[in-house]
Design a protein around this motif. Structure first.
Motif, short mmCIF file in Angstrom:
data_model
loop_
_atom_site.label_atom_id
_atom_site.label_comp_id
_atom_site.label_asym_id
_atom_site.label_seq_id
_atom_site.Cartn_x
_atom_site.Cartn_y
_atom_site.Cartn_z
N GLY A 171 46.30 -2.55 -34.87
CA GLY A 171 45.76 -3.18 -33.67
C GLY A 171 45.27 -2.18 -32.65
O GLY A 171 44.74 -2.57 -31.61
N SER A 172 45.46 -0.88 -32.94
CA SER A 172 44.95 0.14 -32.02
C SER A 172 43.42 0.14 -32.02
O SER A 172 42.77 -0.36 -32.94
N ARG A 173 42.85 0.74 -31.00
CA ARG A 173 41.39 0.82 -30.84
C ARG A 173 40.91 2.24 -31.09
O ARG A 173 41.68 3.20 -31.09
N TYR B 19 39.22 4.20 -29.22
CA TYR B 19 39.42 5.14 -28.11
C TYR B 19 40.81 5.77 -28.17
O TYR B 19 41.00 6.92 -27.76
N GLN B 20 41.79 5.03 -28.73
CA GLN B 20 43.13 5.59 -28.87
C GLN B 20 43.17 6.67 -29.95
O GLN B 20 43.89 7.67 -29.83
N ALA B 21 42.38 6.45 -31.01
CA ALA B 21 42.30 7.47 -32.06
C ALA B 21 41.64 8.73 -31.53
O ALA B 21 42.06 9.85 -31.84
N VAL B 22 40.62 8.57 -30.69
CA VAL B 22 39.95 9.73 -30.09
C VAL B 22 40.92 10.49 -29.18
O VAL B 22 40.97 11.73 -29.18
N ASP B 23 41.72 9.76 -28.43
CA ASP B 23 42.70 10.41 -27.55
C ASP B 23 43.71 11.22 -28.36
O ASP B 23 44.09 12.32 -27.96
N MET B 24 44.15 10.67 -29.50
CA MET B 24 45.11 11.40 -30.33
C MET B 24 44.50 12.65 -30.92
O MET B 24 45.20 13.63 -31.21
N ALA B 25 43.17 12.64 -31.11
CA ALA B 25 42.48 13.81 -31.65
C ALA B 25 42.09 14.79 -30.56
O ALA B 25 41.27 15.70 -30.79
N GLY B 26 42.65 14.65 -29.37
CA GLY B 26 42.41 15.60 -28.29
C GLY B 26 41.21 15.28 -27.42
O GLY B 26 40.85 16.07 -26.55
N SER C 29 28.49 7.67 -26.26
CA SER C 29 27.90 6.34 -26.17
C SER C 29 27.59 5.74 -27.54
O SER C 29 27.31 4.55 -27.65
N PHE C 30 27.63 6.54 -28.59
CA PHE C 30 27.41 5.99 -29.93
C PHE C 30 28.60 5.17 -30.41
O PHE C 30 28.48 4.28 -31.23
N LEU C 31 29.79 5.51 -29.92
CA LEU C 31 31.00 4.87 -30.41
C LEU C 31 31.29 3.56 -29.69
O LEU C 31 31.19 3.47 -28.47
N ASN C 32 31.69 2.57 -30.46
CA ASN C 32 32.22 1.34 -29.88
C ASN C 32 33.72 1.55 -29.72
O ASN C 32 34.51 1.28 -30.61
N LEU C 33 34.11 2.09 -28.59
CA LEU C 33 35.49 2.50 -28.38
C LEU C 33 36.47 1.34 -28.40
O LEU C 33 37.68 1.55 -28.58
N ALA C 34 35.97 0.13 -28.23
CA ALA C 34 36.86 -1.03 -28.22
C ALA C 34 37.09 -1.61 -29.61
O ALA C 34 37.88 -2.54 -29.76
N ASP D 249 23.73 -2.33 -25.62
CA ASP D 249 25.00 -2.86 -26.08
C ASP D 249 25.78 -1.85 -26.91
O ASP D 249 26.97 -2.02 -27.16
N GLY D 250 25.13 -0.79 -27.37
CA GLY D 250 25.81 0.27 -28.09
C GLY D 250 26.21 -0.10 -29.51
O GLY D 250 26.86 0.69 -30.19
N GLN D 251 25.85 -1.27 -30.01
CA GLN D 251 26.31 -1.69 -31.32
C GLN D 251 25.66 -0.88 -32.44
O GLN D 251 26.34 -0.37 -33.32
N THR D 252 24.33 -0.77 -32.43
CA THR D 252 23.67 -0.03 -33.49
C THR D 252 24.05 1.44 -33.45
O THR D 252 24.34 2.06 -34.47
N GLY D 253 24.05 2.00 -32.24
CA GLY D 253 24.44 3.39 -32.11
C GLY D 253 25.86 3.63 -32.59
O GLY D 253 26.16 4.63 -33.21
N GLY D 254 26.77 2.68 -32.31
CA GLY D 254 28.15 2.83 -32.75
C GLY D 254 28.25 2.91 -34.25
O GLY D 254 29.00 3.71 -34.80
#
Length: 239
Positions: free
Chosen positions: A103-105, A107-114, A123-128, A166-171
């Motif tokens: 259930g994590s998102r 953005y939480q994985a990015v935070d764990m990776a520093g 802006s490419f990532l859909n952090l949610a 909307d960032g969807q395609t870039g994500g």
């Protein structure tokens, strides 16, 4: 009467008195050990019975207290929250495989990776977007993201990085997330092009019956997935 006769009479009297005293003493001893009468026996038995009843009334209370002290309290059952593993690489400070709660998102994985590197195109990532077990997340730099957009023939507008608002395609381009056909659930499989609910169920049923797929081409062993369907999804799946 002379003196000799008097002495004899005195001795006879003394002997008689002693004999009478012995007879009286013997009678008193016999009366002391006479058996109890019926009334006395009844009274003695009733007294003993009352004492036994009183003793029996006290013992259950003692047993009850001891048994209550020995009662064991049930152990608390603790349920551990399941986790998943994701591989995050690219423009992050500490790339690697990380364990996160389900259930994590992203953005939480990015935070764990520093966190992001300065050159990362965030802006490419859909952090949610929720993460899934076995997911690979590739964070692109700004230059890599622009190159990828040009290769896909997509025209972007609306922000500095040339991404849609909307960032969807870039994500989808930046994450390059592939669906693991060995671990993905029904909903995740349905994100693949041409895979509906029934086909996703067929994939799950196949791996439950025959085991994990050894290579992505093995998915064509599933009924309804042939060369044309495989060509649509081969770049989006992994094992």
């Amino acid at each position: 009467m002379n003196i000799l006769q008097r002495k004899r009479i005195k001795l006879v009297v003394i002997a008689a008195v002693m004999l009478l005293s012995g007879v009286c003493y013997r009678c008193s001893r016999e009366s002391a050990v006479l058996p109890l009468t019926e009334e006395e026996n009844t009274l003695l038995l009733s007294t003993m019975a009352e004492e036994e009843v009183l003793a029996g009334e006290e013992s259950p209370e003692i047993l009850t207290e001891e048994s209550s002290e020995q009662e064991e309290t049930p152990e608390m059952v603790v349920f551990e929250e399941p986790s998943c593993f994701v591989h995050i690489c690219g423009a992050v400070n500490v790339p690697g495989v990380y364990e996160l709660p389900r259930g994590s998102r992203i953005y939480q994985a990015v935070d764990m990776a520093g966190g992001f590197l300065p050159e990362a195109d965030q802006s490419f990532l859909n952090l949610a977007r929720p993460v899934a077990d076995g997911m690979k997340i590739t964070v692109l730099t700004i230059q890599e993201a622009q190159t990828a957009a040009q290769d896909q023939g997509i025209s972007f507008s609306g922000n500095e990085a040339g991404l849609p608002s909307d960032g969807q395609t870039g994500g989808a381009l930046a994450e390059k997330i592939k669906v693991n056909i060995n671990t993905a659930g029904k909903e995740e499989l349905m994100t693949l092009r041409g895979i509906g609910a029934s086909r996703a169920e067929d994939i799950i049923a196949y791996r439950e019956k025959y085991g994990s797929f050894q290579k992505i081409e093995d998915i064509m062993k599933v009924s309804g997935i042939k060369d044309a369907a495989f060509e649509k999804i081969k770049d989006d799946i992994t094992v």
